[in-house]
Design an enzyme around this catalytic site. Structure first.
Site, PDB file in Angstrom:
ATOM      1  N   LYS A 158       0.836  -1.014  -0.056  1.00  0.00           N
ATOM      2  CA  LYS A 158       0.155   0.010   0.168  1.00  0.00           C
ATOM      3  C   LYS A 158       0.931   1.279  -0.102  1.00  0.00           C
ATOM      4  O   LYS A 158       2.036   1.259   0.489  1.00  0.00           O
ATOM      5  CB  LYS A 158      -0.879  -0.122   1.101  1.00  0.00           C
ATOM      6  CG  LYS A 158      -1.920  -1.115   1.425  1.00  0.00           C
ATOM      7  CD  LYS A 158      -2.667  -0.904   2.487  1.00  0.00           C
ATOM      8  CE  LYS A 158      -3.898  -0.108   2.531  1.00  0.00           C
ATOM      9  NZ  LYS A 158      -4.837  -0.566   3.781  1.00  0.00           N
ATOM     10  N   HIS A 235     -11.700  -1.186  -5.003  1.00  0.00           N
ATOM     11  CA  HIS A 235     -11.454  -0.485  -3.728  1.00  0.00           C
ATOM     12  C   HIS A 235     -12.168   0.680  -3.696  1.00  0.00           C
ATOM     13  O   HIS A 235     -11.779   1.675  -2.811  1.00  0.00           O
ATOM     14  CB  HIS A 235      -9.943  -0.340  -3.634  1.00  0.00           C
ATOM     15  CG  HIS A 235      -9.155  -1.494  -3.752  1.00  0.00           C
ATOM     16  ND1 HIS A 235      -9.396  -2.747  -2.928  1.00  0.00           N
ATOM     17  CD2 HIS A 235      -7.807  -2.106  -4.394  1.00  0.00           C
ATOM     18  CE1 HIS A 235      -8.674  -3.741  -3.273  1.00  0.00           C
ATOM     19  NE2 HIS A 235      -7.660  -3.029  -4.180  1.00  0.00           N
ATOM     20  N   GLU A 275     -11.694   4.401   9.905  1.00  0.00           N
ATOM     21  CA  GLU A 275     -11.827   3.237   8.636  1.00  0.00           C
ATOM     22  C   GLU A 275     -11.388   1.949   9.161  1.00  0.00           C
ATOM     23  O   GLU A 275     -10.230   1.885   9.560  1.00  0.00           O
ATOM     24  CB  GLU A 275     -11.428   3.541   7.239  1.00  0.00           C
ATOM     25  CG  GLU A 275     -12.383   4.609   6.833  1.00  0.00           C
ATOM     26  CD  GLU A 275     -12.064   4.674   4.982  1.00  0.00           C
ATOM     27  OE1 GLU A 275     -12.808   5.262   4.354  1.00  0.00           O
ATOM     28  OE2 GLU A 275     -11.011   4.153   4.742  1.00  0.00           O
ATOM     29  N   GLU A 287      -7.262   3.304   8.150  1.00  0.00           N
ATOM     30  CA  GLU A 287      -6.972   4.773   7.737  1.00  0.00           C
ATOM     31  C   GLU A 287      -7.912   5.766   8.484  1.00  0.00           C
ATOM     32  O   GLU A 287      -9.093   5.313   8.769  1.00  0.00           O
ATOM     33  CB  GLU A 287      -6.790   5.107   6.269  1.00  0.00           C
ATOM     34  CG  GLU A 287      -8.061   4.992   5.351  1.00  0.00           C
ATOM     35  CD  GLU A 287      -7.842   5.780   4.108  1.00  0.00           C
ATOM     36  OE1 GLU A 287      -7.134   6.491   4.137  1.00  0.00           O
ATOM     37  OE2 GLU A 287      -8.761   5.261   3.330  1.00  0.00           O
ATOM     38  N   ASN A 289      -9.880   9.484   7.627  1.00  0.00           N
ATOM     39  CA  ASN A 289     -10.253  10.464   6.441  1.00  0.00           C
ATOM     40  C   ASN A 289     -10.722  11.812   7.337  1.00  0.00           C
ATOM     41  O   ASN A 289     -11.540  11.899   8.192  1.00  0.00           O
ATOM     42  CB  ASN A 289     -11.224  10.053   5.708  1.00  0.00           C
ATOM     43  CG  ASN A 289     -10.818   8.898   4.588  1.00  0.00           C
ATOM     44  OD1 ASN A 289      -9.426   9.073   4.258  1.00  0.00           O
ATOM     45  ND2 ASN A 289     -11.555   8.123   4.327  1.00  0.00           N
ATOM     46  N   ARG A 291     -11.909  14.605   6.631  1.00  0.00           N
ATOM     47  CA  ARG A 291     -13.033  15.591   5.742  1.00  0.00           C
ATOM     48  C   ARG A 291     -14.373  15.004   5.776  1.00  0.00           C
ATOM     49  O   ARG A 291     -14.543  13.637   6.340  1.00  0.00           O
ATOM     50  CB  ARG A 291     -12.553  15.283   4.212  1.00  0.00           C
ATOM     51  CG  ARG A 291     -12.392  14.004   3.785  1.00  0.00           C
ATOM     52  CD  ARG A 291     -12.012  13.783   2.301  1.00  0.00           C
ATOM     53  NE  ARG A 291     -11.678  12.550   1.875  1.00  0.00           N
ATOM     54  CZ  ARG A 291     -12.377  11.583   1.632  1.00  0.00           C
ATOM     55  NH1 ARG A 291     -13.528  11.781   1.844  1.00  0.00           N
ATOM     56  NH2 ARG A 291     -11.920  10.320   1.302  1.00  0.00           N
ATOM     57  N   VAL A 294     -18.012  11.283   0.914  1.00  0.00           N
ATOM     58  CA  VAL A 294     -19.328  11.189   0.134  1.00  0.00           C
ATOM     59  C   VAL A 294     -20.549  10.583   0.849  1.00  0.00           C
ATOM     60  O   VAL A 294     -21.458  11.152   0.480  1.00  0.00           O
ATOM     61  CB  VAL A 294     -18.667  10.437  -1.102  1.00  0.00           C
ATOM     62  CG1 VAL A 294     -19.692  10.014  -2.065  1.00  0.00           C
ATOM     63  CG2 VAL A 294     -17.387  10.873  -1.936  1.00  0.00           C
ATOM     64  N   ARG A 337     -24.314   5.429  -5.239  1.00  0.00           N
ATOM     65  CA  ARG A 337     -23.555   6.544  -5.901  1.00  0.00           C
ATOM     66  C   ARG A 337     -23.777   6.216  -7.525  1.00  0.00           C
ATOM     67  O   ARG A 337     -23.596   5.118  -7.769  1.00  0.00           O
ATOM     68  CB  ARG A 337     -22.009   6.433  -5.679  1.00  0.00           C
ATOM     69  CG  ARG A 337     -21.456   6.578  -4.053  1.00  0.00           C
ATOM     70  CD  ARG A 337     -20.320   6.321  -4.230  1.00  0.00           C
ATOM     71  NE  ARG A 337     -19.513   6.380  -2.730  1.00  0.00           N
ATOM     72  CZ  ARG A 337     -18.504   6.856  -2.558  1.00  0.00           C
ATOM     73  NH1 ARG A 337     -17.334   7.277  -3.359  1.00  0.00           N
ATOM     74  NH2 ARG A 337     -18.039   6.946  -1.311  1.00  0.00           N
TER      75      ARG A 337
HETATM   76  P1  ADP Z   1      -7.580   4.080   0.007  1.00  0.00           P
HETATM   77  O1  ADP Z   1      -7.261   5.382   0.969  1.00  0.00           O
HETATM   78  O2  ADP Z   1      -6.765   4.034  -1.247  1.00  0.00           O
HETATM   79  O3  ADP Z   1      -9.161   4.132  -0.177  1.00  0.00           O
HETATM   80  P2  ADP Z   1      -7.767   2.224   2.055  1.00  0.00           P
HETATM   81  O4  ADP Z   1      -6.868   1.680   3.106  1.00  0.00           O
HETATM   82  O5  ADP Z   1      -9.026   2.947   2.611  1.00  0.00           O
HETATM   83  O6  ADP Z   1      -7.074   2.924   0.803  1.00  0.00           O
HETATM   84  O7  ADP Z   1      -8.581   0.803   1.558  1.00  0.00           O
HETATM   85  C1  ADP Z   1      -9.494   0.795   0.442  1.00  0.00           C
HETATM   86  C2  ADP Z   1      -9.945  -0.599   0.480  1.00  0.00           C
HETATM   87  O8  ADP Z   1      -8.972  -1.515  -0.076  1.00  0.00           O
HETATM   88  C3  ADP Z   1     -10.788  -1.114   1.764  1.00  0.00           C
HETATM   89  O9  ADP Z   1     -12.218  -0.591   1.784  1.00  0.00           O
HETATM   90  C4  ADP Z   1     -10.519  -2.733   1.468  1.00  0.00           C
HETATM   91  O10 ADP Z   1     -11.460  -2.949   0.496  1.00  0.00           O
HETATM   92  C5  ADP Z   1      -9.243  -2.845   0.767  1.00  0.00           C
HETATM   93  N1  ADP Z   1      -8.182  -3.106   1.565  1.00  0.00           N
HETATM   94  C6  ADP Z   1      -7.453  -2.077   2.239  1.00  0.00           C
HETATM   95  N2  ADP Z   1      -6.560  -2.867   2.951  1.00  0.00           N
HETATM   96  C7  ADP Z   1      -6.779  -4.078   2.960  1.00  0.00           C
HETATM   97  C8  ADP Z   1      -6.337  -5.457   3.499  1.00  0.00           C
HETATM   98  N3  ADP Z   1      -5.318  -5.125   4.530  1.00  0.00           N
HETATM   99  N4  ADP Z   1      -6.757  -6.479   3.140  1.00  0.00           N
HETATM  100  C9  ADP Z   1      -7.837  -6.621   2.323  1.00  0.00           C
HETATM  101  N5  ADP Z   1      -8.153  -5.539   1.726  1.00  0.00           N
HETATM  102  C10 ADP Z   1      -7.859  -4.205   2.131  1.00  0.00           C
END
Ligand code: ADP
Length: 448
Positions: A158, A235, A275, A287, A289, A291, A294, A337
């Protein structure tokens, strides 16, 4: 209270903010690109200022033009909405240095949470469970292999600066790891100007559950329950509901309390969303957010609070005026959405809107800046409307939602309304039985 607020955004969210300001007796200044001269947020504002050509980089992301617009219109405060400059800590700092109020969290909190590695550490230190993974930044394949060996394959790479699902790659095997790291880092570098990456265990079938936080400048913090945003494509969230059909009351109370306490501990202010991924009864922080999201309207529908109004009040120094025990969450809400895209290929479908008819009736809300004859420009995000439905319970909400989707008319372009009709009729969805992969399986024909 402020006399005048500048709205540094476009589309439905600009209109959403404009409406809250107008109800509060605050005058509004809209900014717009040349492509949006006839947009609804421009038509309805008290004042409108053109800040540049269609490209976002020269208009909605043009910090100097926005600050100049605020100066010449004598605005007191700036609301960034979501997307564009909303999570740009330098922008928030510049707004404040220029003598305006930034309607949102402090630049320090935006900066901190914008760095996902730092945010994960803060969460961990605040007692929040996080997804197992690397202890911070991973610089080379050798270290990555060691970490992956400990957490087990597949692993997720990530981006520390990530957002919108970009800069995220899965490595199934040790052999795939170096390539996947390179790809994730390159994608992050081009999207965010920062190629820093970290590793996380891939949770197999989690749900995405997020907690809405509200905090004033005096240390009062409340949570407004959770939203289930597991219905995603690449995602990215497609449909959200509140409360989550997957949680029991104890789990709900626990995770909401943990999120609110953590926000209080770091001295957070304004709205924020913590989240989590949820699997087998456990929550894992991913994470925060900093702000308005949506999907904030579904929380508004069950809490009865206007989150934009609360943001404006808080930024003006007003206390929350209520505590956790005063918050009563009622019924069930879902948001669809609706994008200007082909519902099967997701190819964008900008263009001129012909007939337009928005559904209505009890418990139905449409947040959109569309009108008959308007043009959906090709330059921006393809989301053109949000259909938000509230019911006394989930069953009533879903029946109402299908009824409202059937009434919606958006002619002249393709939209994702047929996708929503299909997914909201699927048995698994009706049963609340889905995870973050379910929607993609449905679209691939693996689910009925
Ligand atoms: P972004 O900030 O790019 O939206 P996030 O960390 O919020 O990234 O993750 C977005 C989505 O990606 C999550 O809602 C989930 O569907 C998937 N995801 C993120 N981390 C994991 C993980 N460790 N294992 C499985 N899916 C993940």
């Amino acid at each position: 209270m402020f006399d005048k607020v500048l709205i540094a955004n476009r589309g439905e969210i600009a209109l959403r903010i404009l409406r809250a300001c107008r109800e509060m007796g605050i005058r509004t200044v809209s900014v717009h690109s040349t492509a949006d001269a006839d947009a609804m947020h421009v038509r309805l504002a008290d004042e409108a200022i053109c800040i540049g050509p269609p490209a976002s980089s020269e208009s909605y992301l043009n910090v100097q033009a926005i600050l100049t617009a605020a100066t010449i219109s004598s605005a007191n405060a700036i609301h960034p909405g979501y997307g564009f400059l909303s999570e740009n800590a330098d922008f928030a700092a510049k707004v404040e240095e220029s003598g305006f109020v930034f309607i949102g969290p402090s630049p320090e909190h935006i900066r901190l949470m914008g760095d996902k590695i730092a945010a994960k550490k803060v969460a961990k230190d605040a007692g929040i469970p996080v997804v197992p993974g690397s202890d911070g930044l991973v610089k080379d394949a050798e270290t990555a292999l060691k970490v992956a060996g400990n957490i087990g394959f597949p692993v997720l790479i990530k981006a520390s600066a990530g957002g919108g699902g970009r800069g995220m790659k899965v490595a199934e095997t040790p052999e795939e790891l170096p390539e996947a790291m390179k790809a994730a880092s390159a994608e992050a570098k081009s999207a965010f100007g920062n190629g820093d990456i970290y590793l996380e265990k891939v949770l197999k079938n989690p749900r995405h559950i997020e907690i809405q936080i509200l905090a004033d400048l005096r240390g009062n913090v409340v949570h407004l329950g959770e939203r289930d945003c597991s219905l995603q494509r690449r995602h990215q969230k497609v449909l959200e509901e509140a409360p989550s059909p997957a949680l029991n009351e104890n789990e709900r109370q626990d995770i909401c309390r943990i999120a609110a306490e953590a926000a209080a501990k770091i001295g957070y202010r304004s709205v924020g969303t913590v989240e989590f991924l949820y699997e087998d009864g456990e929550f894992y922080f991913i994470e925060m957010n900093t702000r308005l999201q949506v999907e904030h309207p579904i929380t508004e529908m069950i809490s009865g609070l206007d989150l934009v109004r609360e943001m404006v009040r808080i930024s003006a120094g007003a206390p929350l005026g209520y505590s956790q025990k005063d918050i009563k969450l009622r019924g069930h809400a879902v948001e669809c959405r609706i994008n200007a895209e082909n519902p099967e290929t997701f190819v964008p479908s900008p263009g001129r809107i012909g007939d337009y008819y928005a559904p209505g009736g009890l418990g139905v809300r449409v947040d959109s800046a569309l009108y008959t004859g308007c043009t959906v420009p090709p330059y921006y995000d393809s989301m053109i409307a949000k259909l938000i439905v509230h019911g006394a319970n989930r069953n009533e909400c879903l029946m109402r939602l299908r009824r409202a989707l059937g009434e919606f008319v958006i002619d002249g372009i393709e939209t994702t309304i047929p996708l929503h009709q299909r997914l909201t009729s699927a048995a698994d969805f009706v049963n609340g039985d889905y995870d973050i992969h379910w929607l993609e399986k449905l679209m691939n024909g693996d689910k009925g």
